[in-house]
Design a protein around this motif. Structure first.
Motif, short mmCIF file in Angstrom:
data_model
loop_
_atom_site.label_atom_id
_atom_site.label_comp_id
_atom_site.label_asym_id
_atom_site.label_seq_id
_atom_site.Cartn_x
_atom_site.Cartn_y
_atom_site.Cartn_z
N PHE A 86 0.99 -1.41 0.07
CA PHE A 86 -0.19 0.25 -0.31
C PHE A 86 0.79 1.20 -0.03
N LYS A 90 0.16 6.41 -4.44
CA LYS A 90 -0.01 5.87 -4.73
C LYS A 90 -2.03 6.14 -4.89
N LEU A 91 -2.57 6.14 -3.38
CA LEU A 91 -3.96 6.03 -3.33
C LEU A 91 -4.10 7.52 -3.69
N GLU A 309 -5.60 -4.34 -8.01
CA GLU A 309 -4.16 -3.25 -6.94
C GLU A 309 -5.55 -1.74 -6.99
N TYR A 313 -7.78 0.45 -3.98
CA TYR A 313 -7.61 1.78 -4.38
C TYR A 313 -8.55 2.76 -4.34
N GLU A 317 -10.68 4.92 -1.50
CA GLU A 317 -11.60 6.04 -2.15
C GLU A 317 -12.40 6.55 -2.60
#
Length: 546
Positions: A86, A90-91, A309, A313, A317
Motif C-alpha cells: 500500500f 498511489k492512493l 490493486e 485503491y 477512495e
C-alpha cells in the motif's frame, strides 16, 4: 417535461431521443480510403478515455504525473506480477473518480430530501441516511469493479449484452433519467444564483448561466483529467465548509444526533420522508458514470495484479468520498431538524424558500446564513450539473458507439435538458409550491429508471464471460440482489403512493395499468434473461407455435 401528461411526455422524449441519434451519427468523421477514420484511429470502438488522456499510476510506465521522481517511484510499480505494498502516494493518484461519483449524493434533489426529512422527522432518520449511503456505496463499488475489470463502461457492455430493441430501450431510459436529474440540478443552481443576487437574476437567467459555465468547466478536461478533478474537489470543499458553518451556527444537540444515527426509528408519519431518503441514493446515470470514470487511470486489464490493486485503491477512495458526502447530508438534515422540526413551517420548506426560512430562524451572524446556504447550494448545483453532462457523454457514446468529439457530445447532451429546463424555469417561477410539484414529478421520473441501471449492472458483474476471475461470488450476488430488490421495492412504494394521489378517472387508471404491465414485463425480462427459466419459457413458446 415531468409535469406533462405521461403519454405526451414519453412520446416527445422518445422522438427527441431518436432524432438525436440520427443527428449524432451524421456528425461522425468521414471514413478514410483505407476503411479507418481521418484521425488515424484504427479502433472504431467508442472509449471513455483515450490512452493519452489517462492518468499514469505506475510511474515506470511514463513521466511522473505529479512532477516528482527518484527512487520512491519504483515502489509504485511491480514487475514481479504481485501487487506492491500500500502506498499513500498511489492512493492519491487514484483519488478523483470516487469524489466525482459522490456528487450525485449531494445534488440539489438530495439536499431537498435532506432538509424535508430534517424538518418533518427531526434527527430520527439519520440512521436510515447512513445505511442508505452504505447501500449506495455497494452499488458504486460494483460499477467501479465492472469498469476496472473489463476496461469498458456499463453503457458499452449493455450495447453488446442485449438485443437491439432492449439496447435502445435501456438507452432511452438512461437518457430520460439523466434529463430528469439535470433539470433538478440546473434549477438548484438557478435558485442559488437568485438567492446570491438578492432576486435580481430570475430563475431562467440562472438556468442560462449554469448551462454556459458547464461548458467552461468541462473544457478544463482538455488540460488533463486531474485539472477537472481539482475543480470538483474545490466545489465539494465549498459545500462541506458552507454546510458545516451552518451546522456550527445552529448548535444542534449532540445527544439527539448520536441517537438518530445509532437507534433506528420509523413512524407512519415519516414514512414518505424515509422513502425519499433511500430513493435519492441511487441515481441511474451515476452508475453509468462511475463505471466510466475509473477508466481514467492507466491499467492493464491483462495483468490481474494491476486490476486487483486498482480495485483496492478505488474501494478506499470511494468509501472516503461517500463518508464525506454522508457528513454533508447529515449537516443539512440536522440544521433543518434543529430549526423546524415540530414547527408549522416544517411541511412547507423546499429549496426555493429554505434560505429565507433559515434567515428568519437563525438571523445574520457574522455572515448571513441565507448566503451561506446559497453558496453551498450553488456548489452542489454546479458540480452535479457538470457530472450529469459528463455522464450523458458516456451514456450516448456507449450505447450508440458514437466516435464524436467530446464538445459535440457535450453539446448534444446539454441540449437534451437545457430547453425543457428553461421552459420549466419560466413556467414554475411563480410560486414555491409549483417548484415542489415539479420536484415530485422529477423524483418519480428517476425512480422509474432505477431498475434499468441496477439490473444490468448486477447481471454483468455476475457473469464470468464478462468479468473473468473478477466476477462476484454467490454470497455477494445474494447481498446485491437483496439490496437491489429493497431499493426497487421502496421506489415502487413511492410510485404507488404518488400515482394513487395523482391519477383520477377510469381512462387514466386503465392507461396506468397498461404502462405498469409493459414496465413490469421489461424489468422481468432483464432479470430472467440468460437464466435457465427464461430459456425454458422461450422453448415452450416456440413449441406452442411450431
Amino acid at each position: 417535461m415531468a409535469a406533462a401528461p405521461a403519454g405526451a411526455g414519453d412520446g416527445a422524449t422518445a422522438a427527441a431521443a431518436m432524432a438525436v441519434e440520427e443527428e449524432a451519427r451524421a456528425l461522425l468523421p468521414s471514413p478514410a480510403p483505407g476503411g479507418g477514420y481521418d484521425d488515424g484511429d484504427e479502433d472504431l470502438e467508442e472509449r471513455a478515455y483515450e490512452a493519452a488522456e489517462k492518468v499514469i499510476v505506475c510511474i515506470s510506465d511514463g513521466p511522473d504525473p505529479e512532477g516528482g521522481g527518484g527512487d520512491d517511484d519504483a515502489a509504485l510499480c511491480s514487475s514481479s506480477g504481485a501487487a506492491p505494498p500500500f502506498s499513500w502516494r498511489k492512493l492519491w493518484l487514484f483519488t478523483g473518480p470516487g469524489f466525482l461519483m459522490s456528487i450525485a449524493f449531494l445534488d440539489p434533489g438530495n439536499l431537498e430530501g435532506d432538509l424535508q426529512a430534517g424538518a418533518v422527522a427531526g434527527d430520527t432518520l439519520l440512521w436510515l441516511l447512513m445505511w442508505a449511503t452504505t447501500m449506495g456505496l455497494l452499488v458504486q463499488l460494483l460499477a467501479a469493479r465492472l469498469g476496472v475489470a473489463t476496461g469498458r463502461h456499463l453503457a458499452e457492455l449493455c450495447r453488446d449484452e442485449y438485443p437491439d430493441w432492449a439496447r435502445r430501450a435501456l438507452w432511452l431510459m438512461a437518457e430520460v433519467a439523466m434529463v430528469g436529474a439535470d433539470i433538478q440540478e440546473v434549477i438548484g443552481s438557478a435558485i442559488a444564483i437568485k438567492i446570491l443576487s438578492r432576486g435580481y437574476l430570475p430563475l431562467w437567467a440562472g438556468v442560462v448561466i449554469t448551462a454556459l459555465d458547464c461548458f467552461i468547466f468541462l473544457s478544463l478536461e482538455n488540460y488533463g483529467v486531474r485539472k477537472l478533478e481539482a475543480v470538483f474537489a474545490i466545489l465539494i470543499a465549498t459545500m462541506a465548509i458552507s454546510f458545516a458553518w451552518m451546522f456550527t451556527d445552529t448548535k444542534p444537540n449532540g445527544k439527539d444526533l448520536l441517537i438518530g444515527i445509532l437507534v433506528p426509528k420509523l413512524s407512519s408519519r415519516t414514512i414518505r420522508q424515509a422513502v425519499g431518503v433511500v430513493g435519492c441514493v441511487i441515481m441511474p446515470h451515476n452508475v453509468f458514470l462511475h463505471s466510466a470514470l475509473v477508466q481514467s487511470r492507466k491499467i492493464d486489464q491483462n495483468k490481474e495484479y494491476q486490476v486487483r490493486e486498482a480495485l483496492r485503491y478505488y474501494s478506499i477512495e470511494s468509501t472516503i468520498a461517500l463518508a464525506v458526502s454522508f457528513m454533508i447530508n447529515l449537516f443539512v438534515t440536522t440544521v433543518f431538524a434543529k430549526g423546524f422540526y415540530g414547527s408549522k413551517e416544517a411541511g412547507n420548506i423546499g429549496l426555493e424558500n429554505a434560505g429565507q426560512y433559515l434567515q428568519e430562524k437563525f438571523g445574520g451572524g457574522f455572515f448571513p446564513i441565507l448566503y451561506i446556504w446559497g453558496i453551498g447550494l450553488l456548489a452542489a448545483g454546479q458540480s452535479s450539473t457538470i457530472t450529469g453532462t459528463y455522464a450523458g457523454q458516456f451514456i450516448m457514446g456507449g450505447f450508440l458507439n458514437l466516435r464524436l468529439k467530446k464538445w459535440v457530445r457535450a453539446l448534444i447532451t446539454r441540449s437534451f435538458a437545457i430547453v425543457p429546463t428553461i421552459v420549466v424555469a419560466l413556467f414554475f417561477d411563480t410560486s414555491d409550491s409549483a417548484l415542489d410539484v415539479l420536484n415530485e414529478w422529477l423524483n418519480v421520473l428517476q425512480s422509474i429508471q432505477i431498475p434499468f441501471a441496477l439490473i444490468p449492472l448486477i447481471t454483468l458483474v455476475s457473469k464470468e464471460q464478462v468479468m473473468g476471475v473478477f466476477k462476484i461470488g454467490p454470497n455477494t450476488q445474494a447481498v446485491t440482489w437483496t439490496v437491489a430488490t429493497l431499493l426497487i421495492t421502496i421506489n415502487g412504494y413511492l410510485l404507488m403512493d404518488f400515482f394513487s394521489s395523482e391519477i383520477r378517472g377510469p381512462l387514466s387508471g386503465s392507461l396506468l395499468c397498461v404502462a405498469v404491465l409493459i414496465y413490469a414485463s421489461f424489468v422481468l425480462y432483464l432479470i430472467l434473461r440468460g437464466t435457465e427459466l427464461s430459456e425454458k419459457i422461450v422453448k415452450t413458446i416456440r413449441n406452442s407455435f411450431s
